[in-house]
Design a protein around this motif. Structure first.
Motif, PDB file in Angstrom:
ATOM      1  N   ASP A 193       0.615  -1.344  -0.075  1.00 42.03           N
ATOM      2  CA  ASP A 193       0.002   0.000   0.046  1.00 42.03           C
ATOM      3  C   ASP A 193       0.812   1.247  -0.143  1.00 42.03           C
ATOM      4  O   ASP A 193       0.693   2.281  -0.782  1.00 42.03           O
ATOM      5  CB  ASP A 193      -0.920  -0.065   1.288  1.00 42.03           C
ATOM      6  CG  ASP A 193      -1.961   1.044   0.932  1.00 42.03           C
ATOM      7  OD1 ASP A 193      -2.567   1.015   0.006  1.00 42.03           O
ATOM      8  OD2 ASP A 193      -2.248   1.617   2.273  1.00 42.03           O
ATOM      9  N   ASN A 194       2.069   1.159   0.778  1.00 46.14           N
ATOM     10  CA  ASN A 194       2.742   2.134   0.791  1.00 46.14           C
ATOM     11  C   ASN A 194       3.919   2.473  -0.324  1.00 46.14           C
ATOM     12  O   ASN A 194       4.833   3.347  -0.282  1.00 46.14           O
ATOM     13  CB  ASN A 194       3.616   2.528   2.265  1.00 46.14           C
ATOM     14  CG  ASN A 194       2.338   2.498   3.175  1.00 46.14           C
ATOM     15  OD1 ASN A 194       1.704   3.568   3.086  1.00 46.14           O
ATOM     16  ND2 ASN A 194       2.683   1.853   4.302  1.00 46.14           N
ATOM     17  N   GLU A 195       3.760   1.312  -1.079  1.00 46.03           N
ATOM     18  CA  GLU A 195       4.859   1.435  -2.379  1.00 46.03           C
ATOM     19  C   GLU A 195       6.187   1.198  -1.976  1.00 46.03           C
ATOM     20  O   GLU A 195       7.373   2.019  -2.594  1.00 46.03           O
ATOM     21  CB  GLU A 195       4.735   2.613  -3.516  1.00 46.03           C
ATOM     22  CG  GLU A 195       5.210   2.109  -4.780  1.00 46.03           C
ATOM     23  CD  GLU A 195       4.764   2.997  -5.883  1.00 46.03           C
ATOM     24  OE1 GLU A 195       5.019   2.858  -6.939  1.00 46.03           O
ATOM     25  OE2 GLU A 195       4.110   4.266  -5.408  1.00 46.03           O
ATOM     26  N   LEU A 196       6.578   0.676  -0.932  1.00 43.61           N
ATOM     27  CA  LEU A 196       7.956   0.412  -0.143  1.00 43.61           C
ATOM     28  C   LEU A 196       8.518  -0.709  -1.014  1.00 43.61           C
ATOM     29  O   LEU A 196       9.642  -0.984  -1.113  1.00 43.61           O
ATOM     30  CB  LEU A 196       7.970   0.215   1.316  1.00 43.61           C
ATOM     31  CG  LEU A 196       7.332   1.366   1.953  1.00 43.61           C
ATOM     32  CD1 LEU A 196       7.489   1.230   3.583  1.00 43.61           C
ATOM     33  CD2 LEU A 196       8.270   2.593   1.955  1.00 43.61           C
ATOM     34  N   ASN A 197       7.600  -1.800  -1.252  1.00 43.83           N
ATOM     35  CA  ASN A 197       8.210  -2.822  -1.670  1.00 43.83           C
ATOM     36  C   ASN A 197       7.404  -3.127  -3.234  1.00 43.83           C
ATOM     37  O   ASN A 197       6.356  -2.777  -3.409  1.00 43.83           O
ATOM     38  CB  ASN A 197       7.740  -4.283  -1.260  1.00 43.83           C
ATOM     39  CG  ASN A 197       8.652  -4.427   0.330  1.00 43.83           C
ATOM     40  OD1 ASN A 197       8.478  -5.378   0.625  1.00 43.83           O
ATOM     41  ND2 ASN A 197       9.356  -3.498   0.311  1.00 43.83           N
ATOM     42  N   ASN A 198       8.131  -3.163  -4.361  1.00 45.00           N
ATOM     43  CA  ASN A 198       7.798  -3.148  -5.785  1.00 45.00           C
ATOM     44  C   ASN A 198       8.611  -4.395  -6.688  1.00 45.00           C
ATOM     45  O   ASN A 198       9.587  -4.401  -6.332  1.00 45.00           O
ATOM     46  CB  ASN A 198       8.006  -1.879  -6.502  1.00 45.00           C
ATOM     47  CG  ASN A 198       7.111  -0.762  -6.096  1.00 45.00           C
ATOM     48  OD1 ASN A 198       7.339   0.073  -5.313  1.00 45.00           O
ATOM     49  ND2 ASN A 198       5.918  -0.701  -6.778  1.00 45.00           N
ATOM     50  N   VAL A 199       7.747  -5.022  -7.524  1.00 44.64           N
ATOM     51  CA  VAL A 199       8.458  -6.101  -8.372  1.00 44.64           C
ATOM     52  C   VAL A 199       7.705  -5.638  -9.624  1.00 44.64           C
ATOM     53  O   VAL A 199       6.545  -5.730  -9.621  1.00 44.64           O
ATOM     54  CB  VAL A 199       8.322  -7.502  -7.958  1.00 44.64           C
ATOM     55  CG1 VAL A 199       8.579  -8.237  -9.026  1.00 44.64           C
ATOM     56  CG2 VAL A 199       9.156  -7.491  -6.701  1.00 44.64           C
ATOM     57  N   LEU A 200       8.301  -5.443 -10.561  1.00 39.83           N
ATOM     58  CA  LEU A 200       7.893  -5.292 -12.098  1.00 39.83           C
ATOM     59  C   LEU A 200       8.136  -6.538 -12.863  1.00 39.83           C
ATOM     60  O   LEU A 200       9.334  -6.884 -12.949  1.00 39.83           O
ATOM     61  CB  LEU A 200       8.521  -4.017 -12.708  1.00 39.83           C
ATOM     62  CG  LEU A 200       8.446  -2.686 -12.151  1.00 39.83           C
ATOM     63  CD1 LEU A 200       8.942  -1.568 -13.154  1.00 39.83           C
ATOM     64  CD2 LEU A 200       7.040  -2.360 -11.865  1.00 39.83           C
TER      65      LEU A 200
END
Length: 300
Positions: A193-200
């Motif tokens: 939710d806080n966009e601290l973890n991302n994987v594209l």
């Protein structure tokens, strides 16, 4: 300046429909009124324009009003054929499941915003959006949000494994996924939710293109950051050694023969005609972010 349309008729401006401390009547000089009217006619065509209130207490004025006339908020009525054809063609590829549904259309013009879209259309749906940048060749940016249960388990598993590969001890679980198109990228974006973890992950190729865990950032403000990375934390050789196994595992890229460019905590690994990898480290010298860009610049 923002024009919004609802499913049946032109609607009031959605973003600023009610301004705090707005005047109860409109008291604009003729020059301001003409400028507003001229811009609205350019955006909306032949409409009856009525300004209903204005807040002129600050440097940026907010003027509210209504439009009414012959055009209903039917996309066929308010957008030209070439642009509608472009959108339809794009969605055939981007939205192969046919889930994008337009609930509202905005025509926006904001020439004074820096670094933002200035002259554009927005098609809105439930957890969906499609922007058309009229100043840059009708460039399209689009996003559809999915819950984790609506995405293939194999993709979610790949995203979770990729995040763990970074080796940062703290991890926020993913909460939803975006299918998004921006620039040359068409990817799944797994995030919390806080966009601290991302994987594209590429929609077409299934390749991992970027992994980020900002919980690995361990400095305490700008001064601490500047002090920590005033000198390279890792030498080129150390950076290659620290990154090579993770880069191989995540992107399938062998860093043998790569050169390294260092700026603050950012390390760029490059080789002519090959994938470029950009990594960011924390004060301990551990990579909390790794991102790959193919030579042709297209991630899908």
């Amino acid at each position: 300046m923002l024009l919004g349309t609802a499913p049946v008729a032109w609607a009031q401006q959605p973003a600023t429909a009610i301004a705090q401390n707005a005047q109860t009547s409109v008291n604009l000089d003729p020059t301001a009124t003409k400028r507003l009217t001229d811009v609205l006619k350019q955006l909306a065509g032949k409409q009856t324009i009525e300004f209903t209130s204005a807040d002129t207490a600050f440097d940026s004025w907010t003027v509210n009003g209504t439009l009414s006339g012959t055009a209903n908020a039917d996309l066929n009525k308010v957008m030209d054929n070439n642009l509608r054809s472009r959108v339809a063609s794009f969605l055939k590829t981007f939205d192969s499941d046919g889930v994008f549904k337009t609930d509202a259309v905005w025509r926006s013009y904001s020439p004074n915003d820096e670094g933002e879209l200035k002259n554009y259309w927005v098609l809105w749906g439930h957890d969906q959006s499609l922007y058309i940048d009229l100043d840059h060749g009708n460039k399209i940016t689009a996003s559809i949000m999915y819950s984790l249960k609506d995405v293939k388990a194999s993709l979610t598993n790949k995203a979770n494994r990729s995040l763990k590969t970074l080796g940062i001890s703290s991890i926020n679980p993913f909460e939803y996924v975006f299918r998004q198109h921006e620039g040359n990228d068409t990817v799944w974006n797994f995030r919390d939710d806080n966009e601290l973890n991302n994987v594209l992950i590429g929609v077409k190729t299934g390749k991992v293109w970027a992994v980020k865990n900002e919980l690995g950032m361990d400095w305490t403000g700008e001064k601490d950051f500047v002090k920590a990375f005033a000198k390279p934390k890792l030498s080129q050789t150390q950076a290659l050694s620290a990154a090579k196994s993770k880069v191989q595992s995540l992107f399938g890229t062998n860093l043998k023969g790569y050169s390294v460019k260092i700026k603050d905590n950012e390390y760029t690994f490059s080789q002519k005609g090959a994938v470029t990898v950009v990594g960011k480290i924390n004060k301990k010298g551990a990579f909390y972010s790794l991102e790959a860009m193919p030579a042709n610049g297209v991630r899908n």
